[in-house]
Design a protein around this motif. Structure first.
Motif, PDB file in Angstrom:
ATOM      1  N   LEU A  43       3.626  10.764  -6.333  1.00  0.00           N
ATOM      2  CA  LEU A  43       4.590  11.169  -7.050  1.00  0.00           C
ATOM      3  C   LEU A  43       4.361  11.479  -8.684  1.00  0.00           C
ATOM      4  N   THR A  44       3.546  10.545  -9.140  1.00  0.00           N
ATOM      5  CA  THR A  44       2.929  10.858 -10.434  1.00  0.00           C
ATOM      6  C   THR A  44       2.122  11.847 -10.427  1.00  0.00           C
ATOM      7  N   LEU A  45       1.213  11.878  -9.397  1.00  0.00           N
ATOM      8  CA  LEU A  45       0.269  12.951  -9.448  1.00  0.00           C
ATOM      9  C   LEU A  45       0.948  14.500  -9.148  1.00  0.00           C
ATOM     10  N   LEU A  46       2.037  14.390  -8.440  1.00  0.00           N
ATOM     11  CA  LEU A  46       2.716  15.619  -8.516  1.00  0.00           C
ATOM     12  C   LEU A  46       3.213  16.138  -9.539  1.00  0.00           C
ATOM     13  N   THR A  47       3.932  15.241 -10.415  1.00  0.00           N
ATOM     14  CA  THR A  47       4.427  15.661 -11.656  1.00  0.00           C
ATOM     15  C   THR A  47       3.359  15.911 -12.755  1.00  0.00           C
ATOM     16  N   PHE A  48       2.173  15.441 -12.595  1.00  0.00           N
ATOM     17  CA  PHE A  48       1.095  15.740 -13.565  1.00  0.00           C
ATOM     18  C   PHE A  48       0.433  17.005 -13.314  1.00  0.00           C
ATOM     19  N   ASP A  49       0.495  17.252 -11.747  1.00  0.00           N
ATOM     20  CA  ASP A  49      -0.105  18.568 -11.520  1.00  0.00           C
ATOM     21  C   ASP A  49       0.901  19.763 -11.957  1.00  0.00           C
ATOM     22  N   ARG A  50       2.335  19.558 -11.929  1.00  0.00           N
ATOM     23  CA  ARG A  50       3.246  20.608 -12.382  1.00  0.00           C
ATOM     24  C   ARG A  50       3.046  20.796 -13.766  1.00  0.00           C
TER      25      ARG A  50
ATOM     26  N   ALA B  86     -10.081  14.656  -4.116  1.00  0.00           N
ATOM     27  CA  ALA B  86     -10.898  13.492  -5.133  1.00  0.00           C
ATOM     28  C   ALA B  86      -9.499  12.660  -5.502  1.00  0.00           C
ATOM     29  N   SER B  87      -8.741  13.267  -6.107  1.00  0.00           N
ATOM     30  CA  SER B  87      -7.389  12.460  -6.768  1.00  0.00           C
ATOM     31  C   SER B  87      -6.869  11.730  -5.504  1.00  0.00           C
ATOM     32  N   SER B  88      -6.771  12.471  -4.497  1.00  0.00           N
ATOM     33  CA  SER B  88      -6.068  11.568  -3.395  1.00  0.00           C
ATOM     34  C   SER B  88      -6.850  10.361  -2.861  1.00  0.00           C
ATOM     35  N   VAL B  89      -8.387  10.334  -2.819  1.00  0.00           N
ATOM     36  CA  VAL B  89      -9.052   9.326  -2.562  1.00  0.00           C
ATOM     37  C   VAL B  89      -8.923   8.166  -3.688  1.00  0.00           C
ATOM     38  N   ILE B  90      -9.037   8.748  -4.757  1.00  0.00           N
ATOM     39  CA  ILE B  90      -8.754   7.607  -5.966  1.00  0.00           C
ATOM     40  C   ILE B  90      -7.405   6.799  -5.958  1.00  0.00           C
ATOM     41  N   VAL B  91      -6.315   7.451  -5.545  1.00  0.00           N
ATOM     42  CA  VAL B  91      -5.064   6.908  -5.391  1.00  0.00           C
ATOM     43  C   VAL B  91      -5.235   6.104  -4.112  1.00  0.00           C
ATOM     44  N   TRP B  92      -5.721   6.152  -3.034  1.00  0.00           N
ATOM     45  CA  TRP B  92      -5.717   5.391  -2.041  1.00  0.00           C
ATOM     46  C   TRP B  92      -6.703   4.055  -2.149  1.00  0.00           C
ATOM     47  N   VAL B  93      -7.683   4.419  -2.919  1.00  0.00           N
ATOM     48  CA  VAL B  93      -8.460   3.323  -3.240  1.00  0.00           C
ATOM     49  C   VAL B  93      -7.676   2.172  -4.188  1.00  0.00           C
ATOM     50  N   LEU B  94      -7.310   2.801  -5.303  1.00  0.00           N
ATOM     51  CA  LEU B  94      -6.523   1.801  -6.093  1.00  0.00           C
ATOM     52  C   LEU B  94      -5.439   1.224  -5.441  1.00  0.00           C
ATOM     53  N   SER B  95      -4.658   1.911  -4.482  1.00  0.00           N
ATOM     54  CA  SER B  95      -3.340   1.404  -3.885  1.00  0.00           C
ATOM     55  C   SER B  95      -3.950   0.033  -2.852  1.00  0.00           C
ATOM     56  N   ILE B  96      -5.177   0.229  -2.226  1.00  0.00           N
ATOM     57  CA  ILE B  96      -5.886  -0.751  -1.376  1.00  0.00           C
ATOM     58  C   ILE B  96      -6.351  -1.761  -2.042  1.00  0.00           C
ATOM     59  N   LEU B  97      -6.783  -1.664  -3.189  1.00  0.00           N
ATOM     60  CA  LEU B  97      -7.309  -2.642  -4.067  1.00  0.00           C
ATOM     61  C   LEU B  97      -6.299  -3.522  -4.557  1.00  0.00           C
TER      62      LEU B  97
ATOM     63  N   ILE C 297       0.886  -1.128  -0.035  1.00  0.00           N
ATOM     64  CA  ILE C 297       0.129   0.071  -0.098  1.00  0.00           C
ATOM     65  C   ILE C 297       0.824   1.416  -0.130  1.00  0.00           C
ATOM     66  N   GLY C 298       1.826   1.148   0.941  1.00  0.00           N
ATOM     67  CA  GLY C 298       2.881   2.335   0.927  1.00  0.00           C
ATOM     68  C   GLY C 298       3.573   2.665  -0.503  1.00  0.00           C
ATOM     69  N   PHE C 299       4.109   1.510  -0.946  1.00  0.00           N
ATOM     70  CA  PHE C 299       4.653   1.643  -2.149  1.00  0.00           C
ATOM     71  C   PHE C 299       4.043   2.270  -3.458  1.00  0.00           C
ATOM     72  N   ASN C 300       2.526   1.614  -3.518  1.00  0.00           N
ATOM     73  CA  ASN C 300       1.787   1.861  -4.481  1.00  0.00           C
ATOM     74  C   ASN C 300       1.195   3.365  -4.471  1.00  0.00           C
ATOM     75  N   SER C 301       0.860   3.721  -3.267  1.00  0.00           N
ATOM     76  CA  SER C 301       0.324   5.160  -3.091  1.00  0.00           C
ATOM     77  C   SER C 301       1.535   6.046  -3.286  1.00  0.00           C
TER      78      SER C 301
END
Length: 358
Positions: free
Chosen positions: A131-138, A159-170, A122-126
């Motif tokens: 990091l990808t979100l930070l880069t895309f936001d820049r 909303a983006s953060s919630v999606i990331v956590w859901v994907l990482s847990i799944l 979970i830690g690695f995936n998120s």
């Protein structure tokens, strides 16, 4: 002849009985002798894990403290940064447990085995997704600054953060399901168990390919694309502050992939070996490579807060303010007052890259 047949029958029964016992108890344990690899891990890993945990706790704690005292969650960038720090802390949470495990055996029970086993993934995936979100936001802020100004709001960040956590847990559900305590030849183990070997091998392969493709290769392609576009844009604008901010994110992301690429290459090689190699062929090379590259990847939890603290211009000022309050004898106020006059007309980026308003 009757005596010979009885001996053959007893020999056959003994071999069949041993096979049943092996499949029932040690079904996930490879048939290869790996005592050298296990001894290497027991001697090297515990001290490394404890050190990594303490450094990660201090570094990420410092980042959290500065966000809380000086920045708050007022920008999209800070929201993503906060979630990234939480990802690192979740990952670091598992390290003391693995240190004890590698030193002796698993002593924490079935529930913690499942929890700790999934925390790593979970830690690695998120982490990679944030990091990808930070880069895309820049990328949006630099390349599409005008059109993206309305969409880059706090709602978008949450909303983006919630999606990331859901994907990482799944993506980590299989680890929650399969990880459990089992009896091994040298004590209790926390490994994938409870199902027939073919099922475990199938899900192990799914985990390897999932990690390499969706949590390494795809983010890498996205980061390379975003940075190529950002670099072209920065080269054309010649804005010093923006250029400095882009360099900072580039160093952070580049360091992440330098730390994680060897490990993911080894993961891919193990997946290929399981899929197409001889299952009865024993080799310790990949096991040693997995130990070394995986622990090299763990270092990122310590390295990333150092970048946040000492490479971000505004973050440096917040850190100096924090030191000035705690250690007034250092006389840091003079350092804090120096750049104030120079930056009166120039807006410096907040934390990592806040050179534009969110």
């Amino acid at each position: 002849m009757g005596e010979h047949s009885l001996d053959d029958y007893l020999k056959f029964f003994e071999e069949a009985n041993n096979t049943v016992i092996d499949n029932a108890v040690y079904e996930e344990v490879p048939l290869c002798e790996k005592s050298n690899v296990i001894q290497f891990g027991a001697a090297f890993l515990p001290a490394f894990y404890y050190t990594n945990f303490l450094l990660s706790l201090v570094g990420n704690g410092l980042v959290l403290c500065i966000i809380y005292k000086y920045e708050k969650l007022t920008t999209v960038n800070n929201i993503f940064l906060l979630n990234l720090v939480i990802s690192d802390l979740i990952f670091a949470f598992s390290l003391p447990f693995w240190a004890v495990y590698h030193k002796s055996e698993w002593i924490f029970g079935s529930g913690l085995c499942k929890l700790v086993g999934s925390c790593y993934f979970i830690g690695f995936n998120s982490s990679i997704l944030f990091l990808t979100l930070l880069t895309f936001d820049r990328y949006l802020a630099v390349v599409h600054a005008i059109s993206a100004a309305q969409s880059r709001k706090k709602k978008y960040a949450f909303a983006s953060s919630v999606i990331v956590w859901v994907l990482s847990i799944l993506a980590s559900i299989k680890d929650i399901v399969f990880y459990d305590v089992m009896d091994g030849p040298n004590g209790r183990l926390c490994e994938m168990t409870g199902y027939i070997p073919s099922t475990l091998t199938k899900w192990e392969l799914i985990g390897y390919y999932q990690q390499f493709l969706f949590f390494f290769l795809v983010p890498l392609v996205m980061v390379l694309y975003c940075y190529s576009r950002i670099t072209i844009r920065v080269m054309s604008t010649r804005m010093v502050e923006k250029c400095r901010a882009v360099k900072l994110i580039f160093v952070i992301v580049f360091t992440f992939f330098i730390c994680w690429t060897p490990y993911n290459v080894v993961i891919l090689l193990k997946a290929i070996k399981i899929s197409f190699g001889d299952p009865n062929k024993c080799s310790e090379a990949l096991d040693y490579a997995l130990y070394i590259t995986r622990n090299f990847a763990y270092l990122y939890c310590c390295i990333s807060p150092v970048f946040y603290t000492f490479l971000g211009k505004k973050f440096q000022r917040h850190f100096l303010k924090l030191l000035a309050k705690r250690l007034p004898c250092l006389k840091i106020n003079t350092l804090l007052s120096e750049p104030s006059s120079k930056s009166a007309s120039v807006k410096s980026p907040t934390l990592i890259t806040e050179h534009s308003r969110d």
